[in-house]
Enzyme design. Structure first.
Site, PDB file in Angstrom:
ATOM      1  N   ARG A 172      -0.836  53.530 -24.157  1.00  0.00           N
ATOM      2  CA  ARG A 172      -1.252  52.411 -23.309  1.00  0.00           C
ATOM      3  C   ARG A 172      -0.029  51.604 -22.859  1.00  0.00           C
ATOM      4  O   ARG A 172       0.886  51.359 -23.653  1.00  0.00           O
ATOM      5  CB  ARG A 172      -2.259  51.527 -24.032  1.00  0.00           C
ATOM      6  CG  ARG A 172      -3.569  52.252 -24.287  1.00  0.00           C
ATOM      7  CD  ARG A 172      -4.759  51.339 -24.406  1.00  0.00           C
ATOM      8  NE  ARG A 172      -5.982  52.130 -24.531  1.00  0.00           N
ATOM      9  CZ  ARG A 172      -6.731  52.532 -23.516  1.00  0.00           C
ATOM     10  NH1 ARG A 172      -6.409  52.200 -22.274  1.00  0.00           N
ATOM     11  NH2 ARG A 172      -7.810  53.258 -23.718  1.00  0.00           N
ATOM     12  N   ASP A 173      -0.046  51.211 -21.566  1.00  0.00           N
ATOM     13  CA  ASP A 173       1.039  50.391 -21.027  1.00  0.00           C
ATOM     14  C   ASP A 173       1.016  49.023 -21.717  1.00  0.00           C
ATOM     15  O   ASP A 173      -0.046  48.418 -21.903  1.00  0.00           O
ATOM     16  CB  ASP A 173       0.869  50.233 -19.508  1.00  0.00           C
ATOM     17  CG  ASP A 173       2.135  49.730 -18.839  1.00  0.00           C
ATOM     18  OD1 ASP A 173       2.747  50.498 -18.077  1.00  0.00           O
ATOM     19  OD2 ASP A 173       2.506  48.553 -19.074  1.00  0.00           O
ATOM     20  N   ILE A 174       2.182  48.519 -22.061  1.00  0.00           N
ATOM     21  CA  ILE A 174       2.292  47.249 -22.793  1.00  0.00           C
ATOM     22  C   ILE A 174       1.932  46.057 -21.896  1.00  0.00           C
ATOM     23  O   ILE A 174       1.580  44.980 -22.404  1.00  0.00           O
ATOM     24  CB  ILE A 174       3.731  47.109 -23.370  1.00  0.00           C
ATOM     25  CG1 ILE A 174       3.751  46.177 -24.556  1.00  0.00           C
ATOM     26  CG2 ILE A 174       4.728  46.673 -22.299  1.00  0.00           C
ATOM     27  CD1 ILE A 174       5.052  46.228 -25.361  1.00  0.00           C
ATOM     28  N   ASN A 185       6.687  56.325 -10.068  1.00  0.00           N
ATOM     29  CA  ASN A 185       7.675  55.557  -9.320  1.00  0.00           C
ATOM     30  C   ASN A 185       9.057  56.182  -9.491  1.00  0.00           C
ATOM     31  O   ASN A 185       9.389  56.650 -10.583  1.00  0.00           O
ATOM     32  CB  ASN A 185       7.705  54.111  -9.818  1.00  0.00           C
ATOM     33  CG  ASN A 185       6.378  53.402  -9.582  1.00  0.00           C
ATOM     34  OD1 ASN A 185       5.712  53.632  -8.574  1.00  0.00           O
ATOM     35  ND2 ASN A 185       5.985  52.545 -10.519  1.00  0.00           N
ATOM     36  N   VAL A 213      11.690  51.937 -15.987  1.00  0.00           N
ATOM     37  CA  VAL A 213      12.040  52.706 -17.190  1.00  0.00           C
ATOM     38  C   VAL A 213      12.461  54.095 -16.733  1.00  0.00           C
ATOM     39  O   VAL A 213      11.692  54.804 -16.071  1.00  0.00           O
ATOM     40  CB  VAL A 213      10.855  52.799 -18.175  1.00  0.00           C
ATOM     41  CG1 VAL A 213      11.222  53.678 -19.365  1.00  0.00           C
ATOM     42  CG2 VAL A 213      10.435  51.407 -18.651  1.00  0.00           C
ATOM     43  N   HIS A 228       7.468  59.023 -16.004  1.00  0.00           N
ATOM     44  CA  HIS A 228       6.141  58.712 -16.546  1.00  0.00           C
ATOM     45  C   HIS A 228       5.145  58.669 -15.412  1.00  0.00           C
ATOM     46  O   HIS A 228       5.451  58.252 -14.297  1.00  0.00           O
ATOM     47  CB  HIS A 228       6.159  57.380 -17.306  1.00  0.00           C
ATOM     48  CG  HIS A 228       6.834  56.267 -16.583  1.00  0.00           C
ATOM     49  ND1 HIS A 228       8.213  56.147 -16.518  1.00  0.00           N
ATOM     50  CD2 HIS A 228       6.338  55.231 -15.859  1.00  0.00           C
ATOM     51  CE1 HIS A 228       8.535  55.077 -15.804  1.00  0.00           C
ATOM     52  NE2 HIS A 228       7.405  54.503 -15.377  1.00  0.00           N
ATOM     53  N   HIS A 245       1.719  56.996 -14.292  1.00  0.00           N
ATOM     54  CA  HIS A 245       0.794  55.896 -14.545  1.00  0.00           C
ATOM     55  C   HIS A 245      -0.630  56.386 -14.257  1.00  0.00           C
ATOM     56  O   HIS A 245      -0.890  56.929 -13.170  1.00  0.00           O
ATOM     57  CB  HIS A 245       1.061  54.724 -13.595  1.00  0.00           C
ATOM     58  CG  HIS A 245       2.377  54.036 -13.777  1.00  0.00           C
ATOM     59  ND1 HIS A 245       2.510  52.873 -14.498  1.00  0.00           N
ATOM     60  CD2 HIS A 245       3.614  54.323 -13.312  1.00  0.00           C
ATOM     61  CE1 HIS A 245       3.779  52.469 -14.454  1.00  0.00           C
ATOM     62  NE2 HIS A 245       4.471  53.332 -13.745  1.00  0.00           N
TER      63      HIS A 245
HETATM   64  P1  AMP Z   1       7.835  51.787 -13.967  1.00  0.00           P
HETATM   65  O1  AMP Z   1       8.003  50.392 -13.426  1.00  0.00           O
HETATM   66  O2  AMP Z   1       7.114  52.734 -13.056  1.00  0.00           O
HETATM   67  O3  AMP Z   1       9.152  52.351 -14.458  1.00  0.00           O
HETATM   68  O4  AMP Z   1       6.864  51.630 -15.214  1.00  0.00           O
HETATM   69  C1  AMP Z   1       7.311  51.291 -16.489  1.00  0.00           C
HETATM   70  C2  AMP Z   1       6.113  50.844 -17.256  1.00  0.00           C
HETATM   71  O5  AMP Z   1       6.424  50.881 -18.633  1.00  0.00           O
HETATM   72  C3  AMP Z   1       5.659  49.410 -16.937  1.00  0.00           C
HETATM   73  O6  AMP Z   1       4.313  49.415 -16.477  1.00  0.00           O
HETATM   74  C4  AMP Z   1       5.823  48.688 -18.277  1.00  0.00           C
HETATM   75  O7  AMP Z   1       4.811  47.736 -18.489  1.00  0.00           O
HETATM   76  C5  AMP Z   1       5.750  49.844 -19.264  1.00  0.00           C
HETATM   77  N1  AMP Z   1       6.414  49.622 -20.545  1.00  0.00           N
HETATM   78  C6  AMP Z   1       7.669  49.155 -20.752  1.00  0.00           C
HETATM   79  N2  AMP Z   1       7.952  49.120 -22.063  1.00  0.00           N
HETATM   80  C7  AMP Z   1       6.847  49.579 -22.706  1.00  0.00           C
HETATM   81  C8  AMP Z   1       6.516  49.794 -24.080  1.00  0.00           C
HETATM   82  N3  AMP Z   1       7.382  49.519 -25.069  1.00  0.00           N
HETATM   83  N4  AMP Z   1       5.288  50.291 -24.364  1.00  0.00           N
HETATM   84  C9  AMP Z   1       4.419  50.575 -23.378  1.00  0.00           C
HETATM   85  N5  AMP Z   1       4.670  50.401 -22.072  1.00  0.00           N
HETATM   86  C10 AMP Z   1       5.870  49.909 -21.733  1.00  0.00           C
END
Ligand code: AMP
Length: 114
Positions: free
Chosen positions: A29-31, A87, A96, A100, A102
């Site tokens: 799950r996204d944080i 993205n 990040v 990944h 979404h």
């Molecule tokens: P992006 O902006 O496409 O690179 O998405 C990165 C996603 O990672 C964002 O939606 C963040 O909320 C999510 N994220 C960052 N750190 C964590 C974490 N430790 N656990 C879960 N999700 C995270």
């Protein structure tokens, strides 16, 4: 990759709400959820951006997509619908640098995205 946050989640060095795992793929799950359901699917192998994908790794993207569809069915929102997003780099909004997918659902998502 030592400093990659998603590699650390894959190695269980930092906690995450993991909802699926196999040898190659992890879903958690996204944080900071952007929809009522917001799940991230990653390959365990570190790949920084979609630009860095090579042909030998293409099966990982297929596995991520199929796993997202399975999770959508299991979690009960497949028929209502959902969105899959990857993205890439600055203009894509990537924050990040470990690829990944979404999986977003649970509300009517707007189009076009902002
Ligand atoms: P992006 O902006 O496409 O690179 O998405 C990165 C996603 O990672 C964002 O939606 C963040 O909320 C999510 N994220 C960052 N750190 C964590 C974490 N430790 N656990 C879960 N999700 C995270």
């Amino acid at each position: 990759m030592q400093d990659c946050i998603f590699c650390k989640i894959a190695r269980k060095e930092i906690p995450a709400q993991i909802i699926f795992e196999d040898e190659q793929i992890l879903a958690f799950r996204d944080i900071d959820p952007k929809a009522p359901q917001h799940i991230l699917l990653i390959p365990k192998e570190h790949i920084a951006t979609i630009n860095d994908l090579v042909t030998e790794q293409s099966h990982l993207v297929g596995r991520m997509t199929l796993t997202a569809a399975q999770l959508a069915k299991q979690l009960g929102f497949a028929n209502q619908g959902y969105r899959l997003v990857m993205n890439c780099n600055e203009h894509g909004g990537q924050t990040v640098f470990h690829i990944h997918l979404h999986l977003l659902a649970g509300r009517h998502l707007l189009w076009p995205p902002g």
